[in-house]
Write a protein that holds these residues in place. Sequence first.
Motif, PDB file in Angstrom:
ATOM      1  N   THR A  90      62.825 -36.343 -38.283  1.00 44.05           N
ATOM      2  CA  THR A  90      63.870 -36.571 -38.801  1.00 44.05           C
ATOM      3  C   THR A  90      64.422 -38.350 -38.268  1.00 44.05           C
ATOM      4  N   ASN A  91      63.598 -39.267 -37.901  1.00 43.85           N
ATOM      5  CA  ASN A  91      64.831 -40.422 -38.618  1.00 43.85           C
ATOM      6  C   ASN A  91      64.153 -40.222 -40.299  1.00 43.85           C
ATOM      7  N   ARG A  92      63.010 -40.303 -40.635  1.00 46.34           N
ATOM      8  CA  ARG A  92      63.164 -40.200 -41.841  1.00 46.34           C
ATOM      9  C   ARG A  92      63.872 -39.430 -42.657  1.00 46.34           C
ATOM     10  N   LEU A  93      63.622 -38.339 -43.011  1.00 46.92           N
ATOM     11  CA  LEU A  93      64.300 -37.566 -43.525  1.00 46.92           C
ATOM     12  C   LEU A  93      65.865 -37.826 -43.271  1.00 46.92           C
ATOM     13  N   ASP A  94      66.628 -37.494 -42.140  1.00 44.30           N
ATOM     14  CA  ASP A  94      67.718 -37.399 -41.618  1.00 44.30           C
ATOM     15  C   ASP A  94      68.790 -36.191 -41.952  1.00 44.30           C
ATOM     16  N   PRO A  95      68.043 -34.676 -41.386  1.00 47.01           N
ATOM     17  CA  PRO A  95      68.554 -34.021 -41.654  1.00 47.01           C
ATOM     18  C   PRO A  95      69.963 -33.549 -40.724  1.00 47.01           C
ATOM     19  N   ASP A  96      71.118 -32.391 -41.555  1.00 45.91           N
ATOM     20  CA  ASP A  96      71.621 -32.612 -40.240  1.00 45.91           C
ATOM     21  C   ASP A  96      71.178 -31.342 -39.119  1.00 45.91           C
ATOM     22  N   VAL A  97      70.936 -31.426 -39.945  1.00 46.88           N
ATOM     23  CA  VAL A  97      69.899 -29.542 -38.018  1.00 46.88           C
ATOM     24  C   VAL A  97      68.703 -30.186 -38.089  1.00 46.88           C
ATOM     25  N   VAL A  98      67.722 -30.115 -36.686  1.00 46.93           N
ATOM     26  CA  VAL A  98      66.867 -30.308 -36.429  1.00 46.93           C
ATOM     27  C   VAL A  98      66.899 -28.363 -35.737  1.00 46.93           C
ATOM     28  N   LEU A  99      65.900 -27.452 -36.160  1.00 45.77           N
ATOM     29  CA  LEU A  99      65.405 -26.504 -35.506  1.00 45.77           C
ATOM     30  C   LEU A  99      64.448 -26.480 -34.842  1.00 45.77           C
ATOM     31  N   MET A 100      64.355 -26.530 -33.460  1.00 39.80           N
ATOM     32  CA  MET A 100      63.620 -27.143 -32.973  1.00 39.80           C
ATOM     33  C   MET A 100      63.155 -25.628 -31.470  1.00 39.80           C
ATOM     34  N   ASP A 101      61.830 -25.586 -31.650  1.00 41.66           N
ATOM     35  CA  ASP A 101      60.879 -24.839 -30.599  1.00 41.66           C
ATOM     36  C   ASP A 101      60.614 -26.299 -29.331  1.00 41.66           C
ATOM     37  N   LEU A 102      60.434 -25.099 -28.433  1.00 38.95           N
ATOM     38  CA  LEU A 102      60.694 -25.711 -27.122  1.00 38.95           C
ATOM     39  C   LEU A 102      59.380 -26.743 -26.672  1.00 38.95           C
ATOM     40  N   ARG A 103      58.472 -25.512 -26.983  1.00 36.59           N
ATOM     41  CA  ARG A 103      56.883 -25.439 -26.181  1.00 36.59           C
ATOM     42  C   ARG A 103      55.889 -25.656 -27.516  1.00 36.59           C
ATOM     43  N   MET A 104      55.555 -27.025 -27.643  1.00 38.14           N
ATOM     44  CA  MET A 104      54.668 -27.263 -28.470  1.00 38.14           C
ATOM     45  C   MET A 104      53.498 -28.393 -27.832  1.00 38.14           C
ATOM     46  N   PRO A 105      51.529 -27.738 -28.254  1.00 39.35           N
ATOM     47  CA  PRO A 105      51.310 -28.625 -28.398  1.00 39.35           C
ATOM     48  C   PRO A 105      51.199 -29.740 -28.688  1.00 39.35           C
ATOM     49  N   GLY A 106      50.842 -31.472 -28.282  1.00 38.59           N
ATOM     50  CA  GLY A 106      51.214 -31.883 -28.509  1.00 38.59           C
ATOM     51  C   GLY A 106      52.560 -33.033 -28.095  1.00 38.59           C
ATOM     52  N   GLY A 107      53.783 -32.598 -27.725  1.00 38.87           N
ATOM     53  CA  GLY A 107      54.637 -33.613 -27.530  1.00 38.87           C
ATOM     54  C   GLY A 107      55.733 -32.252 -27.691  1.00 38.87           C
ATOM     55  N   GLY A 108      56.560 -31.538 -26.262  1.00 40.41           N
ATOM     56  CA  GLY A 108      56.926 -30.734 -26.789  1.00 40.41           C
ATOM     57  C   GLY A 108      58.554 -31.097 -27.217  1.00 40.41           C
ATOM     58  N   GLY A 109      59.073 -30.041 -26.414  1.00 41.52           N
ATOM     59  CA  GLY A 109      60.970 -30.050 -27.228  1.00 41.52           C
ATOM     60  C   GLY A 109      61.795 -30.610 -27.216  1.00 41.52           C
ATOM     61  N   VAL A 110      61.779 -30.904 -25.405  1.00 44.44           N
ATOM     62  CA  VAL A 110      62.873 -31.403 -24.791  1.00 44.44           C
ATOM     63  C   VAL A 110      63.023 -32.994 -25.210  1.00 44.44           C
ATOM     64  N   ALA A 111      61.127 -33.168 -24.710  1.00 48.14           N
ATOM     65  CA  ALA A 111      61.063 -34.514 -25.257  1.00 48.14           C
ATOM     66  C   ALA A 111      61.851 -35.282 -26.636  1.00 48.14           C
ATOM     67  N   ALA A 112      61.659 -34.187 -27.590  1.00 50.47           N
ATOM     68  CA  ALA A 112      62.096 -34.721 -28.866  1.00 50.47           C
ATOM     69  C   ALA A 112      63.665 -34.600 -28.989  1.00 50.47           C
ATOM     70  N   ILE A 113      64.331 -33.919 -28.044  1.00 48.86           N
ATOM     71  CA  ILE A 113      65.482 -33.726 -28.343  1.00 48.86           C
ATOM     72  C   ILE A 113      65.867 -35.076 -27.534  1.00 48.86           C
ATOM     73  N   ALA A 114      65.218 -35.573 -26.355  1.00 50.12           N
ATOM     74  CA  ALA A 114      65.768 -36.403 -25.440  1.00 50.12           C
ATOM     75  C   ALA A 114      65.707 -37.705 -26.233  1.00 50.12           C
ATOM     76  N   GLU A 115      64.531 -38.096 -26.511  1.00 51.52           N
ATOM     77  CA  GLU A 115      64.441 -39.417 -27.751  1.00 51.52           C
ATOM     78  C   GLU A 115      65.012 -39.325 -29.002  1.00 51.52           C
ATOM     79  N   LEU A 116      65.276 -38.073 -28.867  1.00 54.07           N
ATOM     80  CA  LEU A 116      66.744 -38.127 -30.640  1.00 54.07           C
ATOM     81  C   LEU A 116      68.063 -38.862 -30.295  1.00 54.07           C
TER      82      LEU A 116
END
Length: 216
Positions: A49-75
Amino acid sequence: MTSSDAAITLLIVDDHPVVRDGLRGMFQSAPGFEVLGEASTGEEAVALTNRLDPDVVLMDLRMPGGGGVAAIAELARTGARAKVLVLTTYDTDSDTLPAIEAGATGYLLKDAPRDELFTAVRAAAEGRTVLSPAVASRLVSRVRTPAPTPGETPLSAREREVLILVARGTSNREIARELFISEATVKTHLTHLYAKLGVKDRAAAVATGYERGILG
């Protein structure tokens, strides 16, 4: 802000390759969308997201190696321009409310019809709240707001009108036009109804509106 004549750019985040392939094919076959990339973990989603700068991120929530909620909070913490639209498999997923609290613009179920998904992505790109009624009904037991009391101030008729329009994904500008008031007045009504509902943003206001029966 995405202009009306420019394609909405997307980043697809899901740990299942089949899901990513299906979403990519769906959006590539429709006019007005451009898929910039894919990620399989939350950490990868933040980096792309930081590199490509999309308008919208379609985000799954439960993923191994880093979940969606943590990613949303970081963004949200880093001030990313992209709007995050959560796509969750189960309407009982307890991560949906934390995702909104972390900064997601909204969420849908993965079995949403393609036209509904297209509409949701367009709305998210414009910064409008996207809240699936089917998922909203599941939030009733999860919304952490004070229970109404006899002395609680109810929403005014105009505040209720504004909330109903917000639940439909209507922007502040469109609300102002429909109700024949200024955008500043719309923002004032939103501030007041947020305070009365005990929430901080549009998505949480809609969820609480369903919980309290204001939105049916």
